[in-house]
Motif scaffolding. Structure first.
Motif, PDB file in Angstrom:
ATOM      1  N   GLY A  51       0.813  -1.215   0.000  1.00  0.00           N
ATOM      2  CA  GLY A  51       0.000   0.000   0.000  1.00  0.00           C
ATOM      3  C   GLY A  51       0.844   1.261   0.000  1.00  0.00           C
ATOM      4  N   LEU A  52       1.898   1.275   0.807  1.00  0.00           N
ATOM      5  CA  LEU A  52       2.784   2.446   0.837  1.00  0.00           C
ATOM      6  C   LEU A  52       3.512   2.635  -0.489  1.00  0.00           C
ATOM      7  CD1 LEU A  52       4.302   2.193   4.432  1.00  0.00           C
ATOM      8  CD2 LEU A  52       2.692   3.913   3.581  1.00  0.00           C
ATOM      9  N   LEU A  53       3.991   1.540  -1.065  1.00  0.00           N
ATOM     10  CA  LEU A  53       4.667   1.642  -2.360  1.00  0.00           C
ATOM     11  C   LEU A  53       3.703   2.095  -3.455  1.00  0.00           C
ATOM     12  CD1 LEU A  53       6.974  -1.510  -2.328  1.00  0.00           C
ATOM     13  CD2 LEU A  53       7.685   0.898  -2.249  1.00  0.00           C
ATOM     14  N   ALA A  54       2.475   1.590  -3.427  1.00  0.00           N
ATOM     15  CA  ALA A  54       1.484   1.989  -4.436  1.00  0.00           C
ATOM     16  C   ALA A  54       1.166   3.470  -4.317  1.00  0.00           C
ATOM     17  CB  ALA A  54       0.216   1.157  -4.284  1.00  0.00           C
ATOM     18  N   ARG A  55       1.037   3.962  -3.085  1.00  0.00           N
ATOM     19  CA  ARG A  55       0.789   5.396  -2.888  1.00  0.00           C
ATOM     20  C   ARG A  55       1.974   6.237  -3.363  1.00  0.00           C
ATOM     21  NH1 ARG A  55      -2.821   7.629   1.519  1.00  0.00           N
ATOM     22  NH2 ARG A  55      -4.543   6.164   1.509  1.00  0.00           N
ATOM     23  N   PHE A  56       3.177   5.699  -3.206  1.00  0.00           N
ATOM     24  CA  PHE A  56       4.366   6.418  -3.643  1.00  0.00           C
ATOM     25  C   PHE A  56       4.415   6.521  -5.168  1.00  0.00           C
ATOM     26  CE2 PHE A  56       8.860   6.309  -4.971  1.00  0.00           C
ATOM     27  CZ  PHE A  56       9.293   7.504  -4.408  1.00  0.00           C
ATOM     28  N   PHE A  57       4.063   5.425  -5.860  1.00  0.00           N
ATOM     29  CA  PHE A  57       4.153   5.394  -7.315  1.00  0.00           C
ATOM     30  C   PHE A  57       2.947   6.008  -8.025  1.00  0.00           C
ATOM     31  CE2 PHE A  57       7.168   1.836  -6.466  1.00  0.00           C
ATOM     32  CZ  PHE A  57       8.272   2.429  -7.039  1.00  0.00           C
ATOM     33  N   MET A  58       1.826   6.127  -7.327  1.00  0.00           N
ATOM     34  CA  MET A  58       0.616   6.660  -7.957  1.00  0.00           C
ATOM     35  C   MET A  58       0.563   8.177  -7.808  1.00  0.00           C
ATOM     36  SD  MET A  58      -1.351   4.460  -9.399  1.00  0.00           S
ATOM     37  CE  MET A  58      -2.807   5.450  -9.479  1.00  0.00           C
ATOM     38  N   PRO A  59       0.337   8.889  -8.901  1.00  0.00           N
ATOM     39  CA  PRO A  59       0.201  10.347  -8.795  1.00  0.00           C
ATOM     40  C   PRO A  59      -1.165  10.722  -8.227  1.00  0.00           C
ATOM     41  CG  PRO A  59      -0.139   9.645 -11.048  1.00  0.00           C
ATOM     42  CD  PRO A  59       0.257   8.423 -10.269  1.00  0.00           C
ATOM     43  N   GLY A  60      -1.225  11.884  -7.602  1.00  0.00           N
ATOM     44  CA  GLY A  60      -2.495  12.384  -7.076  1.00  0.00           C
ATOM     45  C   GLY A  60      -2.723  11.968  -5.636  1.00  0.00           C
ATOM     46  N   ALA A  61      -3.785  12.501  -5.087  1.00  0.00           N
ATOM     47  CA  ALA A  61      -4.123  12.226  -3.693  1.00  0.00           C
ATOM     48  C   ALA A  61      -4.882  10.911  -3.594  1.00  0.00           C
ATOM     49  CB  ALA A  61      -4.969  13.357  -3.132  1.00  0.00           C
ATOM     50  N   ALA A  62      -4.389  10.007  -2.757  1.00  0.00           N
ATOM     51  CA  ALA A  62      -5.063   8.734  -2.528  1.00  0.00           C
ATOM     52  C   ALA A  62      -5.993   8.883  -1.326  1.00  0.00           C
ATOM     53  CB  ALA A  62      -4.031   7.643  -2.269  1.00  0.00           C
ATOM     54  N   PRO A  63      -7.161   8.268  -1.388  1.00  0.00           N
ATOM     55  CA  PRO A  63      -8.116   8.405  -0.288  1.00  0.00           C
ATOM     56  C   PRO A  63      -7.684   7.627   0.951  1.00  0.00           C
ATOM     57  CG  PRO A  63      -8.940   6.863  -1.916  1.00  0.00           C
ATOM     58  CD  PRO A  63      -7.667   7.451  -2.466  1.00  0.00           C
ATOM     59  N   GLY A  64      -8.063   8.121   2.130  1.00  0.00           N
ATOM     60  CA  GLY A  64      -7.884   7.393   3.372  1.00  0.00           C
ATOM     61  C   GLY A  64      -6.549   7.586   4.053  1.00  0.00           C
ATOM     62  N   GLY A  65      -6.427   6.917   5.200  1.00  0.00           N
ATOM     63  CA  GLY A  65      -5.222   6.985   6.005  1.00  0.00           C
ATOM     64  C   GLY A  65      -4.471   5.669   5.999  1.00  0.00           C
ATOM     65  N   ILE A  66      -3.837   5.361   7.123  1.00  0.00           N
ATOM     66  CA  ILE A  66      -2.981   4.185   7.216  1.00  0.00           C
ATOM     67  C   ILE A  66      -3.788   2.888   7.138  1.00  0.00           C
ATOM     68  CG2 ILE A  66      -2.924   4.070   9.745  1.00  0.00           C
ATOM     69  CD1 ILE A  66       0.069   3.428   7.476  1.00  0.00           C
ATOM     70  N   LEU A  67      -4.982   2.856   7.734  1.00  0.00           N
ATOM     71  CA  LEU A  67      -5.800   1.647   7.656  1.00  0.00           C
ATOM     72  C   LEU A  67      -6.262   1.390   6.228  1.00  0.00           C
ATOM     73  CD1 LEU A  67      -7.921   1.828  10.923  1.00  0.00           C
ATOM     74  CD2 LEU A  67      -6.012   0.322  10.402  1.00  0.00           C
ATOM     75  N   THR A  68      -6.618   2.461   5.527  1.00  0.00           N
ATOM     76  CA  THR A  68      -6.999   2.315   4.124  1.00  0.00           C
ATOM     77  C   THR A  68      -5.816   1.836   3.305  1.00  0.00           C
ATOM     78  OG1 THR A  68      -8.596   4.096   4.385  1.00  0.00           O
ATOM     79  CG2 THR A  68      -8.013   3.497   2.144  1.00  0.00           C
ATOM     80  N   THR A  69      -4.631   2.324   3.616  1.00  0.00           N
ATOM     81  CA  THR A  69      -3.422   1.895   2.920  1.00  0.00           C
ATOM     82  C   THR A  69      -3.188   0.405   3.124  1.00  0.00           C
ATOM     83  OG1 THR A  69      -2.435   4.069   3.193  1.00  0.00           O
ATOM     84  CG2 THR A  69      -0.927   2.268   2.720  1.00  0.00           C
ATOM     85  N   ILE A  70      -3.365  -0.083   4.343  1.00  0.00           N
ATOM     86  CA  ILE A  70      -3.181  -1.502   4.631  1.00  0.00           C
ATOM     87  C   ILE A  70      -4.228  -2.335   3.904  1.00  0.00           C
ATOM     88  CG2 ILE A  70      -3.287  -3.259   6.448  1.00  0.00           C
ATOM     89  CD1 ILE A  70      -2.045  -1.182   8.337  1.00  0.00           C
TER      90      ILE A  70
END
Length: 84
Positions: A14-33
């Motif tokens: 989830g953290l790597l996907a947020r790093f590679f994806m442009p734009g604002a991703a929804p949610g916080g750490i639980l959403t990332t997991i």
């Protein structure tokens, strides 16, 4: 794999996907997991269908499969979020 391994793999993917994806991703750490875990399931299924094998633990192949699945899940979440 145990539940703790899925959580750790989900967090990494989830953290790597947020790093590679442009734009604002929804949610916080639980959403990332959750995105990472769902991405891991999706990536493992797609990898098995394509002959790469599934997710067996935390290794490079498993992280890459989970990352690919998490990116797909994030793309879908962004599409749903734009339509609102």
């Amino acid at each position: 794999m145990g539940i703790l391994t899925w959580i750790v793999l989900g967090l990494i993917a989830g953290l790597l996907a947020r790093f590679f994806m442009p734009g604002a991703a929804p949610g916080g750490i639980l959403t990332t997991i959750v995105v990472g875990i769902v991405g891991g399931l999706l990536g493992g299924w797609l990898g098995t269908q394509m002959g790469f094998g599934g997710i067996d633990g935390i290794d490079l192949r498993s992280v890459l499969l989970a990352l690919g699945g998490a990116i797909i899940v994030l793309l879908l979440l962004q599409l749903v979020q734009r339509r609102r």
